[in-house]
Scaffold this active site. Structure first.
Site, PDB file in Angstrom:
ATOM      1  N   TYR A  26       0.713  -1.109  -0.124  1.00 20.53           N
ATOM      2  CA  TYR A  26       0.019  -0.199  -0.054  1.00 20.53           C
ATOM      3  C   TYR A  26       0.929   1.314   0.119  1.00 20.53           C
ATOM      4  O   TYR A  26       0.857   2.145  -0.995  1.00 20.53           O
ATOM      5  CB  TYR A  26      -0.856  -0.038   1.311  1.00 20.53           C
TER       6      TYR A  26
HETATM    7  N1  NAD Z   1      -8.719   7.167   5.949  1.00 17.85           N
HETATM    8  C1  NAD Z   1      -7.402   7.285   6.294  1.00 17.85           C
HETATM    9  O1  NAD Z   1      -7.286   7.274   7.640  1.00 17.85           O
HETATM   10  C2  NAD Z   1      -6.478   7.458   5.151  1.00 17.85           C
HETATM   11  C3  NAD Z   1      -5.074   7.743   5.638  1.00 17.85           C
HETATM   12  C4  NAD Z   1      -4.063   8.243   4.467  1.00 17.85           C
HETATM   13  C5  NAD Z   1      -4.572   8.078   2.971  1.00 17.85           C
HETATM   14  N2  NAD Z   1      -5.884   7.818   2.790  1.00 17.85           N
HETATM   15  C6  NAD Z   1      -6.062   7.698   1.370  1.00 17.85           C
HETATM   16  O2  NAD Z   1      -7.302   8.651   1.337  1.00 17.85           O
HETATM   17  C7  NAD Z   1      -8.159   8.227   0.209  1.00 17.85           C
HETATM   18  C8  NAD Z   1      -9.602   8.002   0.799  1.00 17.85           C
HETATM   19  O3  NAD Z   1      -9.603   7.310   1.838  1.00 17.85           O
HETATM   20  P1  NAD Z   1     -10.884   6.682   2.392  1.00 17.85           P
HETATM   21  O4  NAD Z   1     -10.600   6.404   4.143  1.00 17.85           O
HETATM   22  O5  NAD Z   1     -12.066   7.713   2.144  1.00 17.85           O
HETATM   23  O6  NAD Z   1     -11.031   5.306   1.892  1.00 17.85           O
HETATM   24  P2  NAD Z   1     -12.401   4.606   1.307  1.00 17.85           P
HETATM   25  O7  NAD Z   1     -12.161   3.249   0.835  1.00 17.85           O
HETATM   26  O8  NAD Z   1     -13.608   4.843   2.131  1.00 17.85           O
HETATM   27  O9  NAD Z   1     -12.778   5.360  -0.008  1.00 17.85           O
HETATM   28  C9  NAD Z   1     -12.034   4.927  -1.385  1.00 17.85           C
HETATM   29  C10 NAD Z   1     -13.097   5.177  -2.458  1.00 17.85           C
HETATM   30  O10 NAD Z   1     -12.608   4.760  -3.632  1.00 17.85           O
HETATM   31  C11 NAD Z   1     -13.541   4.159  -4.317  1.00 17.85           C
HETATM   32  N3  NAD Z   1     -12.539   3.089  -5.224  1.00 17.85           N
HETATM   33  C12 NAD Z   1     -11.344   2.332  -5.198  1.00 17.85           C
HETATM   34  N4  NAD Z   1     -10.913   1.874  -6.009  1.00 17.85           N
HETATM   35  C13 NAD Z   1     -11.515   2.555  -7.127  1.00 17.85           C
HETATM   36  C14 NAD Z   1     -11.435   2.562  -8.601  1.00 17.85           C
HETATM   37  N5  NAD Z   1     -10.380   1.962  -9.091  1.00 17.85           N
HETATM   38  N6  NAD Z   1     -12.154   3.358  -9.404  1.00 17.85           N
HETATM   39  C15 NAD Z   1     -13.165   3.980  -8.739  1.00 17.85           C
HETATM   40  N7  NAD Z   1     -13.411   3.974  -7.388  1.00 17.85           N
HETATM   41  C16 NAD Z   1     -12.677   3.346  -6.871  1.00 17.85           C
HETATM   42  C17 NAD Z   1     -13.930   3.001  -3.300  1.00 17.85           C
HETATM   43  O11 NAD Z   1     -15.133   2.328  -3.685  1.00 17.85           O
HETATM   44  C18 NAD Z   1     -14.334   3.790  -2.077  1.00 17.85           C
HETATM   45  O12 NAD Z   1     -15.555   4.441  -2.148  1.00 17.85           O
HETATM   46  C19 NAD Z   1      -7.630   6.952  -0.249  1.00 17.85           C
HETATM   47  O13 NAD Z   1      -6.622   7.176  -1.425  1.00 17.85           O
HETATM   48  C20 NAD Z   1      -6.533   6.562   0.730  1.00 17.85           C
HETATM   49  O14 NAD Z   1      -5.534   5.692   0.436  1.00 17.85           O
HETATM   50  C21 NAD Z   1      -6.886   7.420   3.851  1.00 17.85           C
END
Ligand code: NAD
Length: 325
Positions: free
Chosen positions: A155
């Site tokens: 990741y």
């Molecule tokens: N939540 C955290 O603590 C955190 C921390 C660091 C980074 N992030 C990053 O922030 C972003 C959002 O995270 P989140 O917590 O909202 O995650 P999440 O999984 O709730 O949201 C990601 C969304 O993207 C969609 N998705 C995934 N692959 C896809 C694709 N190929 N095409 C279209 N849609 C797709 C999923 O269905 C999901 O709804 C991500 O990039 C994650 O890596 C999150």
């Protein structure tokens, strides 16, 4: 910045939904994309989308790695500002299903970069990176100039890859682009695979909760509303900062390092119920501690997190109870 629509990927996700909501409340038009994949409850993602019903919200259920379909939707709106949050998230799942990370985080991100670089008058691509890219760095708090070339999970490697890909597009084509490293985001409508959600669920069910490394872990927990403020500020800021950086990267954390047991206590207090603990070894790919220096985001984006865990964790727990009624 122009008032053209904001193209937001991952809009049915946790951070995506909150970001879309804020933008709509500010009078923006949002074109949202999500493939609603089953990594966790599809029902939760669909219910988030219901929160976004608005005449200025246009939703497309597509995969960002599906180049042809993405090109068609893009051509309808020709967006100048993009927020890319769609990704396969989670450190632990990258051990079980590595291919999902390459498809969404690498191929999908390349599609986004290509669309942005061919767009006339393009203004800013803001993309999600993560605190996980600091790997096992022990110099706290993390500053953006620390080395990130030693990821300890796939990741993290894909997110580091995003930063490198964005850098090359900025260098080659002058693409305006901004990277945001999020630190453990939590809050209402949160992700079921994350600590606050899992702990609340287990305590309510009277089941033991898995506590990795005997709880000797620290995280910079960041409330979702604060993260959204940082994202919205970034997408409306020209990505050349005072130091002349053309592809600025910012930590978005809370600048506080909290013990995991403290989070459990706050959940217990809000629920009025004690946790049962199942001590587990440290998980492969997990880092022991994260702690963000946020001076750079403060200076350039006016980023200023407002929510402590003493306020934010009870807010989350109250949402959890209400949602599961
Ligand atoms: N939540 C955290 O603590 C955190 C921390 C660091 C980074 N992030 C990053 O922030 C972003 C959002 O995270 P989140 O917590 O909202 O995650 P999440 O999984 O709730 O949201 C990601 C969304 O993207 C969609 N998705 C995934 N692959 C896809 C694709 N190929 N095409 C279209 N849609 C797709 C999923 O269905 C999901 O709804 C991500 O990039 C994650 O890596 C999150």
């Amino acid at each position: 910045m122009s008032k053209s629509p904001v193209f937001l990927t991952g809009c049915a996700g946790f951070i995506g939904m909150h970001t879309a909501k804020r933008l709509l409340a500010q009078g923006e038009t949002v074109v949202g994309v999500d493939n609603i994949n089953p990594y966790y409850s599809v029902e939760l993602k669909r219910n988030r989308l219901k929160e976004l019903e608005h005449e200025n919200f246009h939703f497309y259920e597509i995969d960002i790695s599906d180049r042809q379909t993405m090109e068609k939707v893009w051509a309808t709106y020709e967006p100048k500002r993009v927020i890319n949050l769609a990704a396969q998230a989670g450190v632990r799942y990258s051990i079980e299903n590595p291919f999902a990370y390459i498809a969404s985080n690498i191929t999908g991100f390349l599609v986004i970069l290509e669309l942005c670089r061919h767009q006339k008058d393009f203004e800013n691509l803001v993309y999600a990176s993560t605190s996980s890219i600091y790997g096992s760095n022990t110099q706290m708090p993390f500053t953006e100039d620390q080395m990130t070339a030693l990821p300890i999970s796939l990741y993290a490697a894909t997110k580091s890859g995003n930063e490198l890909m964005a850098q090359s597009y900025n260098y080659l084509y002058g693409l305006p682009v901004t990277g945001l490293r999020f630190f453990t985001v939590y809050g209402p409508w949160g992700r079921p695979d994350m600590a606050a959600f899992k702990f609340t669920k287990a305590i309510l069910a009277g089941e033991p909760l898995d506590l990795y490394n005997s709880g000797k872990m620290k995280r910079d927990f960041t409330y979702v509303d604060d993260i959204v403020s940082g994202i919205v500020a970034a997408v409306n800021t020209k990505p050349t900062n005072k130091k002349g950086e053309r592809h600025p990267i910012y930590n978005l954390g809370n600048n506080r390092c909290e013990d995991l047991p403290k989070i459990i206590s706050l959940i217990e207090e809000t629920l009025g119920k004690k946790a049962l603990i199942n001590p587990m070894p440290m998980q492969l790919g997990d880092v022991q501690e994260t702690y963000a220096n946020i001076d750079k985001a403060k200076a350039d984006l006016g980023y200023s997190p407002q929510t402590t865990i003493d306020q934010g964790i009870p807010n989350f727990v109250r949402w959890y109870i209400d949602y599961h009624k």
